[in-house]
Design an enzyme around this catalytic site. Sequence first.
Site, PDB file in Angstrom:
ATOM      1  N   ARG A   6      -2.183   5.950  -1.451  1.00  0.00           N
ATOM      2  CA  ARG A   6      -2.888   5.256  -2.703  1.00  0.00           C
ATOM      3  C   ARG A   6      -3.978   4.334  -2.047  1.00  0.00           C
ATOM      4  NH1 ARG A   6       2.052   3.976  -6.066  1.00  0.00           N
ATOM      5  NH2 ARG A   6       1.168   3.091  -8.180  1.00  0.00           N
ATOM      6  N   ARG A  25       6.228   1.703 -21.801  1.00  0.00           N
ATOM      7  CA  ARG A  25       7.459   2.084 -21.243  1.00  0.00           C
ATOM      8  C   ARG A  25       8.765   1.603 -21.223  1.00  0.00           C
ATOM      9  NH1 ARG A  25       5.398   4.489 -15.423  1.00  0.00           N
ATOM     10  NH2 ARG A  25       5.163   2.384 -14.914  1.00  0.00           N
TER      11      ARG A  25
HETATM   12  P1  AMP Z   1       4.652   2.831  -8.799  1.00  0.00           P
HETATM   13  O1  AMP Z   1       6.075   2.968  -9.059  1.00  0.00           O
HETATM   14  O2  AMP Z   1       4.237   3.958  -8.295  1.00  0.00           O
HETATM   15  O3  AMP Z   1       3.903   2.296 -10.153  1.00  0.00           O
HETATM   16  O4  AMP Z   1       4.308   1.698  -7.748  1.00  0.00           O
HETATM   17  C1  AMP Z   1       4.681   0.122  -8.218  1.00  0.00           C
HETATM   18  C2  AMP Z   1       3.774  -1.025  -7.327  1.00  0.00           C
HETATM   19  O5  AMP Z   1       4.440  -0.597  -6.015  1.00  0.00           O
HETATM   20  C3  AMP Z   1       2.419  -0.662  -7.481  1.00  0.00           C
HETATM   21  O6  AMP Z   1       1.738  -1.306  -8.225  1.00  0.00           O
HETATM   22  C4  AMP Z   1       2.231  -1.225  -5.947  1.00  0.00           C
HETATM   23  O7  AMP Z   1       2.203  -2.616  -6.046  1.00  0.00           O
HETATM   24  C5  AMP Z   1       3.396  -0.989  -5.023  1.00  0.00           C
HETATM   25  N1  AMP Z   1       3.231   0.639  -4.267  1.00  0.00           N
HETATM   26  C6  AMP Z   1       3.713   1.571  -4.643  1.00  0.00           C
HETATM   27  N2  AMP Z   1       3.199   2.611  -3.857  1.00  0.00           N
HETATM   28  C7  AMP Z   1       2.381   2.079  -3.152  1.00  0.00           C
HETATM   29  C8  AMP Z   1       1.538   2.540  -1.980  1.00  0.00           C
HETATM   30  N3  AMP Z   1       1.378   3.662  -1.526  1.00  0.00           N
HETATM   31  N4  AMP Z   1       0.661   1.515  -1.308  1.00  0.00           N
HETATM   32  C9  AMP Z   1       0.717   0.100  -1.702  1.00  0.00           C
HETATM   33  N5  AMP Z   1       1.530  -0.356  -2.833  1.00  0.00           N
HETATM   34  C10 AMP Z   1       2.160   0.536  -3.322  1.00  0.00           C
END
Ligand code: AMP
Length: 209
Positions: free
Chosen positions: A88, A122
Amino acid sequence: MNVILLGAPGAGKGTQATRIASRYNLPHISTGDIFRANINDRTEIGVLAKSYIDKGQLVPDEVTCQIVEGRLAEKDCENGYLLDGFPRTIPQAEELEKFNKIDCVINIDIDFSYLMERLCGRRVCKDCGESYHVSKLNGKTDCAKCGGELYQRKDDNPETVQSRLRVYENQTAPLIDYYTRKGVIVNVAGEGTPEEVFALIVKALDAIK
Ligand code: AMP
């Protein structure tokens, strides 16, 4: 085949990741899911991650990269994997590159105007992770796939979503240029139905298999 799924929050990465993983027999590695499991289990990583996730911020690169590095070293990743939500940031991509070769980056491209509504409406299954939109549930509170209870993620509220979208623009969107320069990216229009988007992804992945 080592595949990355890129896209803004709400672009449909999770929905597509489940389908891709099943069709190509790849382990689905979602950093968001890993953090949520750690939060549920109240681990040290979970406590740390929660303080960032609840604010719509990214968990620090060092922690995130260590988790991913450990996960990719597991046996089921030997013949390939699907990364959903990682990298990310550019430093995460650079770190990943040190120990892995990426075959394809699928970027789900979607107009920002769709995302707030998609994310705030969602509902996610506690058991299997399937996503739904509240407007299509007709008041149902359980998962059509497995019967699990549906819930709203804590970070799917308007204020946190704003912050997540800002973070995406500033820190994650630069990865599109990064992987374009490396010649491994395929841009897929994300506005269609899940079936339409999946068909585009299959076309792209079949071409590189
Ligand atoms: P997601 O389920 O992919 O929307 O991720 C939920 C949250 O987890 C994000 O908003 C970030 O706070 C954290 N997160 C997930 N993947 C990453 C990553 N690659 N780097 C940093 N934080 C992450």
